[in-house]
Design a protein around this motif. Structure first.
Motif, PDB file in Angstrom:
ATOM      1  N   LEU A  20      -6.857  -4.440  -2.974  1.00  0.00           N
ATOM      2  CA  LEU A  20      -6.125  -3.194  -3.153  1.00  0.00           C
ATOM      3  C   LEU A  20      -5.843  -2.953  -4.633  1.00  0.00           C
ATOM      4  CD1 LEU A  20      -3.572  -3.679  -0.233  1.00  0.00           C
ATOM      5  CD2 LEU A  20      -5.835  -2.603  -0.153  1.00  0.00           C
ATOM      6  N   LEU A  51      -5.972   3.224  -4.254  1.00  0.00           N
ATOM      7  CA  LEU A  51      -4.746   3.882  -3.800  1.00  0.00           C
ATOM      8  C   LEU A  51      -4.883   5.402  -3.737  1.00  0.00           C
ATOM      9  CD1 LEU A  51      -1.688   3.464  -3.084  1.00  0.00           C
ATOM     10  CD2 LEU A  51      -1.225   3.848  -5.520  1.00  0.00           C
ATOM     11  N   TRP A 118       1.039  -0.729  -4.158  1.00  0.00           N
ATOM     12  CA  TRP A 118       0.613  -1.049  -2.787  1.00  0.00           C
ATOM     13  C   TRP A 118       1.685  -1.811  -1.999  1.00  0.00           C
ATOM     14  CZ3 TRP A 118      -3.231   0.566   0.229  1.00  0.00           C
ATOM     15  CH2 TRP A 118      -4.340   1.167  -0.349  1.00  0.00           C
TER      16      TRP A 118
END
Length: 391
Positions: A20, A51, A118
């Motif tokens: 991520l 994201l 995140w």
């Protein structure tokens, strides 16, 4: 017929590593892609999620405009950093829920997170699942907590904080290797210096170009838009990151890509290229005498991996200031002011290079360590199988 033991290899099921990151910070985006490429070389599946792909469309569309505004006005960038807010209201609820549903369906348990934004999503996933063996590496790319990491709860037992460099402890923990190639010996490098402003072209680097050129220092300058190359001289080389590129968009093979990058040549189109294992700019870093830049986390990664000293400029926030102070404390870098006071000494830079080389020798490779800790190995089962025999 006789029977004998014959070893057979059986591969255990490998889980997908979910990586991520954010396209708004190349210091988080590029390490995420490098990690994915390096896992792939080890035949380990990974899934990079940017994201911006789960932001509300209007928020995502604002990112390029903000990028160029910050590039043109460093004071504005510094002010905006102090006003940074929780990302949660900017998330598209449906896209976020669909992503979490996919992870649940696939029972995702192994994560690397390169951006603190995140964390609210990771915490939601932990709340909505009952897996006992989830392992989430929080990969801090700065020497102290950056803006995104400070906003959210990061205390869950599934979280493992990875500090590649740590200002508080004045130490390094891992080498995040950009390339498998060994650093070039200092006396074999070109007499050029790479100067840039990080992923968004932020900072005071443009103001240093004229005085460095006046001193006869050969520069490779990273440009971010066409107006950056208006004062190009014959002794400097300019390279441009494609201004139209968006990190959250995938290529024809449905892969995220490194920034399209090419040299600016007179009266010709720029041939932008994408290097698959690592960014094209690393080839310049690998051969340079030093990187002249604000001390961003991605720049520290490059400096350590290539054993290229850092001449650090005005930082983007307190955490980047700690990055610069740490590099100077460890003998890997020098502030621009001190280097100028030395008469722009090459000998000082060579000593910094040798310090980095010595430190690299004892540092574990992060990806290798991760694979050893979390990724299933090939196992050998002894099975009784028929063996051909002659009666």
């Amino acid at each position: 017929m006789t029977l004998q033991y014959q070893p057979m290899l059986k591969e255990m099921r490998q889980e997908t590593i979910t990586i991520l990151c954010s396209g708004a910070s190349l210091g988080a985006y590029i390490p995420a892609l490098i990690a994915s490429r390096q896992l792939s070389k080890r035949e380990i599946a990974s899934d990079v999620v940017v994201l911006e792909n789960i932001l509300l469309e209007n928020k995502r569309n604002n990112v390029p405009e903000t990028k160029f505004a910050f590039h043109r006005n460093f004071s504005l960038a510094l002010m905006a950093q102090k006003l940074a807010k929780d990302i949660t209201p900017s998330l598209d609820f449906e896209l976020t829920s669909n992503l979490l549903a996919t992870w649940k369906h696939q029972r995702r348990k192994r994560f690397m997170i390169f951006s603190g934004f995140w964390l609210p999503i990771a915490n939601r996933y932990l709340q909505e699942t009952d897996y006992l063996d989830i392992a989430i590496d929080l990969c801090h790319m700065d020497a102290s907590a950056s803006t995104s990491w400070k906003m959210y709860d990061a205390t869950h037992s599934a979280f493992r904080h990875i500090w590649f460099f740590n200002w508080e402890d004045k130490c390094l923990s891992y080498n995040f290797c950009v390339s498998d190639d060994e650093p070039i010996p200092y006396n074999q490098r070109s007499d050029r210096f790479l100067i840039h402003g990080g992923g968004w072209g932020v900072g005071t680097y443009k103001s240093k170009v004229p005085e460095l050129m006046h001193k006869g220092i050969k520069l490779d300058v990273i440009a971010y838009e066409q107006q950056d190359i208006e004062n190009k001289t014959e002794h400097s080389r300019y390279f441009l990151i494609d201004p139209t590129w968006k990190p959250w968009e995938k290529d024809a093979q449905r892969h995220h890509q490194f920034p399209p990058f090419g040299e600016v040549k007179d009266n010709s189109n720029i041939a932008f290229q994408n290097n698959q294992p690592y960014p094209e700019v690393y080839n310049l870093i690998w051969q340079s005498r030093a990187i002249i830049s604000k001390p961003g986390g991605g720049t520290l990664v490059d400096s350590l991996s290539a054993a290229t000293p850092l001449v650090w400029l005005a930082p983007y926030g307190d955490y980047e200031n700690n990055n610069g102070l740490l590099w100077e404390y460890l003998g890997f870098g020098i502030s621009y002011e001190k280097w100028a006071d030395s008469g722009y000494s090459f000998d000082i830079l060579e000593k910094l290079h040798l310090n980095i080389m010595q430190a690299r020798a004892s540092l574990p490779n992060y990806i290798n360590s991760y694979v050893e800790t979390y990724c299933p190995k090939m196992i050998t089962e002894s099975l009784i199988v028929p063996a051909n025999s002659v009666n």
